[in-house]
Design an enzyme around this catalytic site. Structure first.
Site, PDB file in Angstrom:
ATOM      1  N   HIS A  33       0.826  -1.209   0.000  1.00 16.70           N
ATOM      2  CA  HIS A  33       0.000   0.000   0.000  1.00 16.70           C
ATOM      3  C   HIS A  33       0.863   1.263   0.000  1.00 16.70           C
ATOM      4  CE1 HIS A  33      -3.334   2.662   0.853  1.00 16.70           C
ATOM      5  NE2 HIS A  33      -2.739   3.089   1.957  1.00 16.70           N
ATOM      6  N   TYR A  43      -6.222   8.162  15.301  1.00 11.88           N
ATOM      7  CA  TYR A  43      -6.156   6.907  16.057  1.00 11.88           C
ATOM      8  C   TYR A  43      -4.721   6.638  16.515  1.00 11.88           C
ATOM      9  CZ  TYR A  43      -6.075   1.921  17.064  1.00 11.88           C
ATOM     10  OH  TYR A  43      -5.879   0.713  17.678  1.00 11.88           O
ATOM     11  N   LYS A  51     -11.201   0.835  16.724  1.00  9.83           N
ATOM     12  CA  LYS A  51     -10.096   0.415  15.857  1.00  9.83           C
ATOM     13  C   LYS A  51     -10.575  -0.319  14.603  1.00  9.83           C
ATOM     14  CE  LYS A  51      -5.849  -2.340  15.787  1.00  9.83           C
ATOM     15  NZ  LYS A  51      -4.932  -3.199  16.577  1.00  9.83           N
ATOM     16  N   THR A  71     -10.506   0.204   9.619  1.00  8.73           N
ATOM     17  CA  THR A  71     -10.363  -0.630   8.421  1.00  8.73           C
ATOM     18  C   THR A  71     -11.637  -0.579   7.587  1.00  8.73           C
ATOM     19  OG1 THR A  71      -8.914  -2.114   9.663  1.00  8.73           O
ATOM     20  CG2 THR A  71      -9.778  -2.938   7.581  1.00  8.73           C
TER      21      THR A  71
END
Length: 266
Positions: free
Chosen positions: A152, A189, A206, A210
């Site tokens: 990524h 975060y 958390k 994603t």
């Protein structure tokens, strides 16, 4: 073999000259891919080989204050860059239902310059974000240096340079601004996490980070398909390539989410 290499170099030079943007070409790291490729190459060598070897017999660096400062800067920078999308004319330009259409009025030079400069800052951000992995290595968190993470970071750095060099315009800017907005959440975060274990109770969200990234990639995919369907100046082959990699990102992040969160609930 030498003939093949010569052919590749000649073709690259032709493409480079044909798509040369004088304004962009004069900016730092944009005259040739050399500096960017050197940085990415050094990054890969360090996080995959040199760094782990160097840290093998050394205690992990804590880097608490460094991480707090780094993540705070990333949050502030992402907010600033996202704000650029709301400058007069920029949002309407990126969200225009027409693309390189004869009936579309010419793009205001000032707005286009704003978008292009923002794209350069976005590219610089992608280079700086390579430090994410470097910090993992220095803290001996090699388990977090996954294929997904490295792929990524590497691809986004290369893609952002290629976009700015060859296709400066509104077609890819929306994707950049979308990604920058997501990074406000992501680095917020990381900033809270860097403050210490006493703040762990505030990190209950958390898994949604994603999820937000997956939503981002689906939006990107939809936008890229829209570009493909319209008469855009982005070459179709390049758009296909971007679409393919977006699908790869969706698969990798989806697989990560499934392994990290879904299985734990079973």
């Amino acid at each position: 073999m030498s003939n093949i290499i010569r052919l590749v170099v000649n073709n690259y030079n032709e493409i480079l000259e044909a798509n040369k943007e004088i304004m962009v070409d004069s900016w730092p790291m944009m005259s040739s891919p050399g500096p960017m490729l050197c940085i990415v190459g050094t990054y890969l060598a360090f996080v995959l080989k040199v760094g782990p070897k160097m840290m093998e017999k050394r205690p992990a660096f804590q880097l608490k204050n460094v991480l707090i400062l780094y993540n705070a800067i990333q949050v502030l920078f992402s907010i600033w860059l996202t704000h650029k999308a709301f400058e007069p004319g920029v949002a309407s330009l990126m969200l225009s239902p027409k693309c390189n259409n004869a009936n579309r009025p010419p793009t205001d030079l000032g707005i286009q310059t704003t978008v292009t400069k923002a794209a350069w800052w976005y590219f610089i951000a992608k280079i700086v974000e390579l430090l994410d992995t470097v910090f993992f290595v220095l803290r001996k968190k090699q388990n977090q240096v996954t294929f997904l993470h490295v792929y990524h970071h590497t691809l986004t750095a290369i893609f952002s340079w290629c976009y700015l060099k060859f296709l400066p315009g509104e077609q890819g800017a929306l994707i950049g601004f979308l990604n920058t907005f997501v990074h406000i959440v992501m680095y917020s975060y990381y900033l809270i996490a860097a403050l210490g274990p006493q703040y762990k109770k505030y990190l209950w969200w958390k898994k949604y980070m994603t999820w937000i990234q997956l939503v981002q990639f689906f939006l990107m995919l939809g936008y890229q398909l829209m570009i493909l369907a319209m008469d855009c100046k982005v070459p179709r082959a390049l758009t296909y390539f971007f679409i393919a990699n977006t699908i790869i990102f969706i698969y990798l992040f989806g697989n990560f989410y499934r392994k990290s969160y879904t299985k734990k609930q079973v």
